[in-house]
Structure formats: C-alpha cells, structure tokens
Design a protein around this motif. Structure first.
Motif, PDB file in Angstrom:
ATOM      1  N   SER A 194      -0.653   2.787  -6.644  1.00 48.04           N
ATOM      2  CA  SER A 194      -0.202   3.816  -7.182  1.00 48.04           C
ATOM      3  C   SER A 194      -0.300   4.950  -6.139  1.00 48.04           C
ATOM      4  O   SER A 194       0.789   5.674  -6.289  1.00 48.04           O
ATOM      5  CB  SER A 194      -1.294   4.260  -8.246  1.00 48.04           C
ATOM      6  OG  SER A 194      -1.015   5.464  -8.915  1.00 48.04           O
ATOM      7  N   SER A 247       3.412   6.676  -5.484  1.00 48.32           N
ATOM      8  CA  SER A 247       3.366   8.229  -5.895  1.00 48.32           C
ATOM      9  C   SER A 247       4.276   8.979  -4.527  1.00 48.32           C
ATOM     10  O   SER A 247       4.713  10.145  -4.901  1.00 48.32           O
ATOM     11  CB  SER A 247       2.088   8.754  -6.261  1.00 48.32           C
ATOM     12  OG  SER A 247       1.539   8.109  -7.345  1.00 48.32           O
ATOM     13  N   ALA A 303       1.922   5.273 -11.314  1.00 47.34           N
ATOM     14  CA  ALA A 303       2.643   6.245 -10.525  1.00 47.34           C
ATOM     15  C   ALA A 303       3.694   6.538 -11.451  1.00 47.34           C
ATOM     16  O   ALA A 303       4.373   7.744 -11.091  1.00 47.34           O
ATOM     17  CB  ALA A 303       2.828   5.473  -9.275  1.00 47.34           C
TER      18      ALA A 303
END
Length: 326
Positions: free
Chosen positions: A111, A115, A140
């Motif tokens: 994640s 991101s 994300a």
C-alpha cells in the motif's frame, strides 16, 4: 528502510555488481535508500501456507542469485533499461508462525509503495502472499476503483480452504470474496491451467464467478500472443489498473523443477517472457508477484535463474511503457 520497516535483502552477492559498463542487472537494482523509484522489488520469504512442499521462503534469494547472470540490455531492441528507476529494496519482515501479522506487514508495504506511484514486484514465498499483495494494492487505490488481475498458474488457487485451513491455494477466492473488494470475476484471467492438476468444483466456481480461464493446452493451440491480447482486454475492461501474479509452476518442469508442484505439462519460459513484456508495456500494471520458487528442490538454481529472467522481462515491459510516455 526508514519509510517501510523492511529488512535488507537476505542475500548480498558481490558478483551481482559486475562491470558498470555491462549494465549488470544486480548493480542496476542496488538501492540507495530513497523512494524516488518507478518500481521496487521486495522479497517475501514466507512459505507458512504451503501444503505440498515447503522451501519457497528461500525464493527471493534464489532470484537475487540468478540476477548476477543477467544485464539490462535487450538484444532485439538494442537498448538498456537502466534509465528506468528500479531497485531491490529488501524483504518484508516475516514470522512463519504468524500469518496474520506477516500478511499485515505485506499489505502495508504494498500500500505504501503504490500510494507513492511505485510498482511493487513481490518475490515469494508461496502463493498465499498474493492475497495481502492485492489487498495492499486495493487499499492504495481506494474505494470506487476497479482492479483487473492476470494470473499465470498451473492451478486455479480458488479453494475456499485446504482441509479447513488457510493455504497457498486460496488467494484468488479470498480476494474475490473480500469485503469491499475491487476485483470482480469478469476482470480475472487465469492462464496456463495444467492437465490433471485441478478439480471440476474449482472450475465450476470460476465459471460461476465469470472468471476467464485459458488452459495450458489452449495457450499452445492459440498462441500466447492471442491469449495475452485477450487477457489485457478482459482484465482491463472498465478497470483502473491490472495486477499480475505468476506462479512459477505454470512453466514446464524442465525449466522450473524447483517448485512445490512441478508441472510436466507446463508452458515454455519464452511464452511467459513474451507475456510479461507485453503486459508490462500496457501501461496498466500497478503491482505484481512471482511465487513458489523452492530452492531446496532446484538443481543449480535453474528455477531461480528462470525467475530472475522473468522479473527482468516484466521490468523491461514497464520501462518500455515509461519510454512511450516521454
């Protein structure tokens, strides 16, 4: 490590560096500690969900050792991919007896990378890690998005459980049925299902969920180019991104003997090489994994070297997409 709480790569091979002028893959993938990257390779040395033969916890290091034999140069295209920002940033901290905690750390790592706009390429480990990988991608991406998946394997990995317990054969069913999932059956493509390795119940589940299944025999009959074109269309239909998962047992055992379930009816490595380059260049790949390389069953690191070459093929595809954007 500051942002991700990872361990350094488990294997440091000095010969991986090589002559800089040769564009050695190992030197290219050395990490300077920053996250100014297009792609990050992360080891996940976890095989606590294996139900046949263990040993894939050593897979990340086998791939790293295999990388020492390769460069970043394409003989066909006559270019390197060293301008593409990629690095091996280390290993997720794994506790073999703590699946929940390990999966949580995998999800957090994925994640965080996604991101930041970094494509995580996770090296397993058994195939159970695909679930926390995809969960991290979805976290994300956020709600309201849709994810497509292209899955290369000799097996469906659509079990509900193995004798009532978690296993490496459940990740895609878990992802399809996860609360808030961004993956629906019509956007999941499974390629390479081998003869005499699956069951009618799993095939029926795939059909009921709208999953596209292309057997290994069908790949041979139609050709990988046509199958990849279909897979990109299906996985990309109405989706925001595509995740790629490769179980090394999709390959013929002559090219991948070091795995939990060696496959005498597997696909040739050059088919998967072609597929990963093509998919990587599609511009939609958000994350990927390569799993089930088991060095204890691998003579002379044949499977580890094959896996390293496949990783470079995916990275080359991603780098081709990056060049097309400039």
């Amino acid at each position: 490590m500051k942002h991700l709480d990872l361990l350094p790569p488990g294997l440091i091979v000095n010969t991986m560096k090589g002559d800089v002028a040769e564009h050695r893959a190992g030197a290219w993938l050395s990490w300077d500690g920053t996250l100014d990257l297009d792609c990050a390779i992360v080891g996940v040395p976890y095989d606590g969900a294996s139900v046949v033969r263990t040993g894939s916890r050593h897979g990340p290091d086998a791939v790293r050792q295999g990388l020492m034999y390769f460069t970043t140069y394409s003989s066909r295209d006559r270019r390197t991919m060293t301008d593409f920002r990629a690095a091996d940033i280390g290993d997720v901290q794994v506790v073999l007896t703590d699946m929940e905690g390990t999966f949580k750390r995998i999800t957090q790592t994925v994640s965080t990378l996604v991101s930041r706009g970094i494509v995580p390429v996770m090296i397993g480990g058994d195939h159970s890690i695909a679930y926390p990988n995809m969960r991290g991608v979805m976290e994300a991406m956020g709600p309201g998005k849709k994810l497509g998946v292209i899955h290369f394997d000799a097996h469906h990995d659509l079990r509900k459980a193995h004798l009532g317990a978690e296993s490496s054969g459940v990740p895609f069913r878990k992802t399809l049925e996860m609360p808030g999932t961004l993956l629906s059956g019509p956007n999941l493509v499974q390629i390479g299902m081998a003869e005499f390795t699956n069951s009618p119940q799993l095939d029926d589940y795939a059909k009921a969920m709208g999953v596209t299944v292309v057997s290994g025999l069908e790949v041979r009959e139609r050709g990988m180019a046509a199958v990849v074109e279909q897979a990109l269309e299906v996985a990309g239909n109405g989706t925001d991104a595509i995740y790629v998962s490769v179980d090394i047992d999709v390959l013929d055992l002559s090219q991948a003997p070091g795995t939990a379930a060696p496959n005498p009816f597997g696909l040739p490595a050059h088919d998967i090489q072609y597929a990963l380059r093509k998919i990587g260049a599609s511009g939609k790949v958000i994350g990927a994994d390569l799993v089930e390389i088991s060095p204890p069953f691998d003579p002379r690191n044949i499977t580890g070297s094959t896996g390293a070459s496949l990783i470079l093929s995916l990275l080359y595809g991603l780098s081709s997409k990056s060049i097309a954007d400039t």
